[in-house]
Design a protein around this motif. Structure first.
Motif, PDB file in Angstrom:
ATOM      1  N   ASP A  22      44.213  32.187  45.174  1.00  0.00           N
ATOM      2  CA  ASP A  22      43.166  31.804  46.123  1.00  0.00           C
ATOM      3  C   ASP A  22      42.927  32.909  47.148  1.00  0.00           C
ATOM      4  OD1 ASP A  22      42.821  29.386  44.850  1.00  0.00           O
ATOM      5  OD2 ASP A  22      44.029  28.242  46.281  1.00  0.00           O
ATOM      6  N   ALA A  23      44.014  33.538  47.614  1.00  0.00           N
ATOM      7  CA  ALA A  23      43.867  34.627  48.589  1.00  0.00           C
ATOM      8  C   ALA A  23      43.103  35.794  47.979  1.00  0.00           C
ATOM      9  CB  ALA A  23      45.240  35.072  49.078  1.00  0.00           C
ATOM     10  N   LEU A  24      43.364  36.102  46.720  1.00  0.00           N
ATOM     11  CA  LEU A  24      42.652  37.195  46.058  1.00  0.00           C
ATOM     12  C   LEU A  24      41.179  36.855  45.863  1.00  0.00           C
ATOM     13  CD1 LEU A  24      45.240  38.279  43.330  1.00  0.00           C
ATOM     14  CD2 LEU A  24      44.493  39.631  45.304  1.00  0.00           C
ATOM     15  N   LEU A  25      40.919  35.634  45.428  1.00  0.00           N
ATOM     16  CA  LEU A  25      39.535  35.245  45.162  1.00  0.00           C
ATOM     17  C   LEU A  25      38.692  35.194  46.432  1.00  0.00           C
ATOM     18  CD1 LEU A  25      40.152  32.430  42.518  1.00  0.00           C
ATOM     19  CD2 LEU A  25      39.232  34.725  42.105  1.00  0.00           C
ATOM     20  N   ALA A  26      39.345  35.040  47.581  1.00  0.00           N
ATOM     21  CA  ALA A  26      38.608  34.962  48.845  1.00  0.00           C
ATOM     22  C   ALA A  26      38.248  36.329  49.403  1.00  0.00           C
ATOM     23  CB  ALA A  26      39.443  34.192  49.873  1.00  0.00           C
ATOM     24  N   LEU A  27      38.744  37.392  48.763  1.00  0.00           N
ATOM     25  CA  LEU A  27      38.512  38.729  49.302  1.00  0.00           C
ATOM     26  C   LEU A  27      37.140  39.262  48.924  1.00  0.00           C
ATOM     27  CD1 LEU A  27      42.008  40.251  48.503  1.00  0.00           C
ATOM     28  CD2 LEU A  27      41.127  39.633  50.755  1.00  0.00           C
ATOM     29  N   PRO A  28      36.516  39.988  49.833  1.00  0.00           N
ATOM     30  CA  PRO A  28      35.184  40.530  49.539  1.00  0.00           C
ATOM     31  C   PRO A  28      35.210  41.755  48.641  1.00  0.00           C
ATOM     32  CG  PRO A  28      35.862  41.160  51.751  1.00  0.00           C
ATOM     33  CD  PRO A  28      36.926  40.234  51.232  1.00  0.00           C
ATOM     34  N   HIS A  29      36.345  42.538  48.641  1.00  0.00           N
ATOM     35  CA  HIS A  29      36.318  43.765  47.854  1.00  0.00           C
ATOM     36  C   HIS A  29      36.459  43.468  46.376  1.00  0.00           C
ATOM     37  CE1 HIS A  29      40.405  43.729  49.935  1.00  0.00           C
ATOM     38  NE2 HIS A  29      39.583  43.603  50.946  1.00  0.00           N
ATOM     39  N   SER A  30      35.997  44.405  45.571  1.00  0.00           N
ATOM     40  CA  SER A  30      35.858  44.153  44.140  1.00  0.00           C
ATOM     41  C   SER A  30      37.141  44.356  43.360  1.00  0.00           C
ATOM     42  CB  SER A  30      34.773  45.067  43.556  1.00  0.00           C
ATOM     43  OG  SER A  30      35.093  46.428  43.796  1.00  0.00           O
ATOM     44  N   SER A  31      38.081  45.141  43.885  1.00  0.00           N
ATOM     45  CA  SER A  31      39.284  45.452  43.115  1.00  0.00           C
ATOM     46  C   SER A  31      40.525  45.431  44.000  1.00  0.00           C
ATOM     47  CB  SER A  31      39.136  46.824  42.438  1.00  0.00           C
ATOM     48  OG  SER A  31      40.231  47.086  41.604  1.00  0.00           O
ATOM     49  N   PRO A  32      40.906  44.249  44.501  1.00  0.00           N
ATOM     50  CA  PRO A  32      42.062  44.178  45.391  1.00  0.00           C
ATOM     51  C   PRO A  32      43.370  44.432  44.637  1.00  0.00           C
ATOM     52  CG  PRO A  32      41.324  41.975  44.831  1.00  0.00           C
ATOM     53  CD  PRO A  32      40.311  42.927  44.260  1.00  0.00           C
ATOM     54  N   VAL A  33      44.388  44.817  45.398  1.00  0.00           N
ATOM     55  CA  VAL A  33      45.723  45.071  44.847  1.00  0.00           C
ATOM     56  C   VAL A  33      46.636  43.904  45.199  1.00  0.00           C
ATOM     57  CG1 VAL A  33      47.776  46.536  45.011  1.00  0.00           C
ATOM     58  CG2 VAL A  33      45.501  47.573  44.918  1.00  0.00           C
ATOM     59  N   ALA A  34      47.366  43.399  44.203  1.00  0.00           N
ATOM     60  CA  ALA A  34      48.378  42.366  44.433  1.00  0.00           C
ATOM     61  C   ALA A  34      49.680  42.812  43.793  1.00  0.00           C
ATOM     62  CB  ALA A  34      47.933  41.026  43.865  1.00  0.00           C
ATOM     63  N   ILE A  35      50.786  42.471  44.430  1.00  0.00           N
ATOM     64  CA  ILE A  35      52.106  42.919  43.971  1.00  0.00           C
ATOM     65  C   ILE A  35      53.037  41.722  43.889  1.00  0.00           C
ATOM     66  CG2 ILE A  35      54.079  44.409  44.480  1.00  0.00           C
ATOM     67  CD1 ILE A  35      52.102  46.171  46.122  1.00  0.00           C
ATOM     68  N   ASP A  36      53.691  41.579  42.742  1.00  0.00           N
ATOM     69  CA  ASP A  36      54.692  40.542  42.514  1.00  0.00           C
ATOM     70  C   ASP A  36      56.057  41.211  42.528  1.00  0.00           C
ATOM     71  OD1 ASP A  36      56.214  38.356  41.703  1.00  0.00           O
ATOM     72  OD2 ASP A  36      55.553  38.459  39.603  1.00  0.00           O
ATOM     73  N   LEU A  37      56.844  40.926  43.533  1.00  0.00           N
ATOM     74  CA  LEU A  37      58.158  41.550  43.690  1.00  0.00           C
ATOM     75  C   LEU A  37      59.235  40.657  43.080  1.00  0.00           C
ATOM     76  CD1 LEU A  37      57.802  42.861  47.362  1.00  0.00           C
ATOM     77  CD2 LEU A  37      57.687  44.213  45.247  1.00  0.00           C
ATOM     78  N   GLY A  38      59.928  41.182  42.060  1.00  0.00           N
ATOM     79  CA  GLY A  38      60.909  40.402  41.325  1.00  0.00           C
ATOM     80  C   GLY A  38      60.224  39.525  40.291  1.00  0.00           C
ATOM     81  N   THR A  39      59.497  40.134  39.378  1.00  0.00           N
ATOM     82  CA  THR A  39      58.583  39.392  38.512  1.00  0.00           C
ATOM     83  C   THR A  39      59.266  38.553  37.447  1.00  0.00           C
ATOM     84  OG1 THR A  39      56.462  39.627  37.360  1.00  0.00           O
ATOM     85  CG2 THR A  39      58.216  41.164  36.723  1.00  0.00           C
ATOM     86  N   GLY A  40      60.526  38.874  37.088  1.00  0.00           N
ATOM     87  CA  GLY A  40      61.216  38.086  36.065  1.00  0.00           C
ATOM     88  C   GLY A  40      60.483  38.144  34.735  1.00  0.00           C
ATOM     89  N   SER A  41      60.046  36.990  34.247  1.00  0.00           N
ATOM     90  CA  SER A  41      59.323  36.913  32.972  1.00  0.00           C
ATOM     91  C   SER A  41      57.908  37.452  33.056  1.00  0.00           C
ATOM     92  CB  SER A  41      59.267  35.458  32.493  1.00  0.00           C
ATOM     93  OG  SER A  41      58.469  34.681  33.380  1.00  0.00           O
ATOM     94  N   GLY A  42      57.442  37.726  34.267  1.00  0.00           N
ATOM     95  CA  GLY A  42      56.063  38.159  34.473  1.00  0.00           C
ATOM     96  C   GLY A  42      55.102  37.015  34.723  1.00  0.00           C
ATOM     97  N   ALA A  43      55.627  35.807  34.893  1.00  0.00           N
ATOM     98  CA  ALA A  43      54.774  34.622  34.986  1.00  0.00           C
ATOM     99  C   ALA A  43      53.733  34.735  36.096  1.00  0.00           C
ATOM    100  CB  ALA A  43      55.634  33.377  35.196  1.00  0.00           C
ATOM    101  N   ILE A  44      54.178  35.070  37.297  1.00  0.00           N
ATOM    102  CA  ILE A  44      53.250  35.127  38.435  1.00  0.00           C
ATOM    103  C   ILE A  44      52.256  36.264  38.260  1.00  0.00           C
ATOM    104  CG2 ILE A  44      53.082  35.598  40.905  1.00  0.00           C
ATOM    105  CD1 ILE A  44      55.746  34.145  41.266  1.00  0.00           C
TER     106      ILE A  44
END
Length: 290
Positions: free
Chosen positions: A113-135
């Protein structure tokens, strides 16, 4: 032992009885999933096969019997079938990686939801400790315009995440093998969202469920004396990675929200807030980079 029956309803009933005797609260569901795994049927198809009294081959009954024995020892269902459902994904999991939980799906929604609310076209998100990669893979799939980075320092977990990334095929997701504290210096001050489901169980609080206690990797469970050592490291790393106004999302135990809000407030984060899961237990805390 399962009795020598040959119909889906008989096999399901026998399997559910055996699993229930082993203390498995979801015995009926697990029985359906194990039979479906052997017959290569979805759960709804298994339920239909029960209604029609579908007959089973002897070899398939024996396969179910073997899987039920394994599950009765409290080996995780996901280790037996080799897969775990998570949001829109079917992930490969097994020994050496934390099995993703349904409550984490809700925590992931906060980041999406936080990403979808952003106005820029290519935001960066980081998952720290991804494990299986689920998130990370869920974010990559559901927000294809975003650039997603997934950090993991366990060799076993990284291999599972790499396999899942290949299966999902998200070109906007990148896996990084590194420690949480040192990861991605080239992205300092550029991320819009940092999310983590860190180890947060206090060292002395051994989980009651055998599936967790004996099969989930200890590094994914225990977070120091109060369970919050990794949360403290997360606060520092996320502050480095996020741009001002960026969002931090942390999953945690139901009694840890207040302590985590205090940690984040002391570190200069704005608006720390805790949110419940569908069972109304505190499950995630967010904060905004000052």
């Amino acid at each position: 032992m399962l009795p020598p029956n040959r119909t889906v309803p008989d096999v399901l009933d026998a399997a559910a009885t055996a699993l229930s005797r082993s203390g498995i609260a979801t015995a009926d569901v697990d029985a359906e999933l194990l039979v479906g795994h052997v017959l290569r049927l979805g759960r709804g198809e298994v339920q239909a096969a029960r209604l029609t009294g579908r007959r089973m081959l002897t070899r398939d009954v024996e396969l179910v019997e073997n899987l039920v024995r394994r599950r009765a020892t409290r080996e995780p269902l996901q280790h037996i079938t080799g897969v775990a459902g998570f949001r829109r994904l079917e992930l490969r999991v097994g020994p050496g990686v934390f099995v993703p939980r349904p409550e984490t799906e809700q925590v992931t929604q906060i980041a999406i939801d936080a990403l979808l609310a952003l106005p820029h076209s290519s935001p960066v998100a980081i998952d720290l400790g991804t494990g299986s990669g689920a998130i990370a893979l869920s974010m990559a799939l559901e927000v294809p315009s975003a650039r997603i980075y997934a950090v993991e320092n366990s060799v076993d977990a990284f291999l599972w995440a790499s396999e899942n990334a290949r299966r999902v095929g998200a070109p906007n997701a990148r896996l990084v093998f590194d420690d949480l504290g040192d990861a991605l210096p080239e992205l300092n001050g550029t991320a819009s969202v940092v999310i983590s489901n860190p180890p947060y169980i206090p060292d002395a609080a051994v989980p009651l469920d055998p599936e967790v206690r004996f099969f989930d990797p200890a590094a994914a469970l225990y977070g120091g004396e109060d369970g919050l050592d990794v949360v403290r490291a997360l606060s520092s790393t996320a502050a480095r990675l996020l741009h001002p106004g960026g969002t931090l999302v942390i999953e945690h135990g139901e009694r840890q929200g207040e302590a985590i809000r205090a940690i984040l407030a002391a570190d200069g984060w704005r608006a720390p807030a805790t949110f419940p899961d569908f069972t109304m237990r505190d499950r995630a805390t967010t904060a905004v980079r000052a």
